[in-house]
Design an enzyme around this catalytic site. Structure first.
Site: not given
Ligand code: PAF
Length: 288
Positions: A27, A29-30, A33, A149
């Site tokens: 969570g 999030l940026h 994501h 990522g």
């Protein structure tokens, strides 16, 4: 987009689909994501993301309690990015009893770098990822993808090897690190930085870029020479007020130190770093 909180509801929601493409998250999030979610869409017939702050991968002195929980904002972003199903379980749903069975990843890959400075971290990560895969992929009949990522470079390698060794029918896809305009790698923990720290934070990525340049310039560099360059890079950051854990040049294939016999070609190397700025620990890396 559907938001589900239980494993049973997740499985029901997934039943009509064959090929989930899955982006696990904690969570807050940026864009990093969301980029993974967009990459996931063409890979399967349903895009699933999980939001779960996994206590098992935090040491007692770390930021489990203060880790930002921003479910509503996260769901809004995921919906915009084209996610179909969000799985946001309560802790008791994933860990109804203390988790006695855990995944112990191999020391050569998981007890170095992040695993050295955060003992037990990869046990926690692998264990929850294995559990999440069981939840998301158990009904699937076609190809299964999971996306991670590259900012957590070692993490995606540890998970890739876990999937390989257990023969799990999941393809791991690594997404490129997303960066702010000044080059700072996007991270959920950047929000901890004060204004002054935020301005300074890009220095970690600059130090890693400089280390990569120096390592390549020292053609035929022996491991001892590399260690000298790494120590210099860490001293330079420390002089700016950072507390570096490591800045290091490693082989991409296995994250070990390059040996004298290894040709130092850009394609074979990755530089990785972790350092604390105030109370915030940042990590970053570049494939050279
Ligand atoms: O990278 C993360 O956000 C977490 O380590 C993961 C993979 C979601 C497991 O909790």
């Amino acid at each position: 987009m559907q938001l589900v909180h239980t494993i049973q509801d997740l499985r029901s929601a997934l039943r009509p689909f064959n090929s989930p493409a899955f982006v696990p998250t904690m969570g807050n999030l940026h864009e990093g994501h969301l980029d993974l979610v967009r990459t996931a869409q063409p890979l399967g017939d349903v895009t699933v993301s999980s939001i779960f702050v996994n206590r098992l991968q935090f040491a007692p002195h770390e930021d489990f309690d203060t880790y930002p929980r921003t479910l509503q904002a996260d769901c809004d972003r995921l919906e915009q990015a084209g996610c179909d199903i969000v799985f946001a379980p309560a802790e008791k749903e994933l860990y109804p009893e203390p988790q006695g069975y855990k995944i112990q990843p191999p020391a050569d890959l998981a007890d170095i770098l992040e695993g050295h400075f955060r003992p037990g971290f990869f046990i926690g990560v692998c264990t929850v990822v294995m559990k999440l895969f069981q939840c998301v992929f158990s009904e699937a009949k076609g190809p299964r993808h999971a996306l991670f990522g590259k900012k957590d470079y070692q993490q995606q390698m540890v998970i890739r090897r876990m999937v390989q060794q257990f023969g799990m029918p999941v393809e791991i896809i690594a997404g490129e690190t997303q960066r702010a305009a000044d080059g700072l790698a996007l991270s959920s923990r950047n929000g901890y930085l004060s204004e002054a720290e935020r301005a300074e934070a890009v220095q970690l990525s600059l130090a890693l870029r400089a280390l990569a340049r120096d390592a390549l310039a020292a053609t035929g560099a022996m491991p001892e020479q590399l260690e000298g360059l790494e120590a210099r890079a860490m001293r330079a950051l420390a002089m700016r007020g950072w507390q570096p854990d490591y800045l290091t040049v490693r082989r991409r294939a296995d994250l070990q130190l390059p040996k004298a016999a290894d040709a130092l070609t850009p394609q074979s190397l990755v530089v990785l770093g972790a350092a604390r700025l105030g109370r915030t620990r940042l990590i970053d890396n570049f494939e050279v």
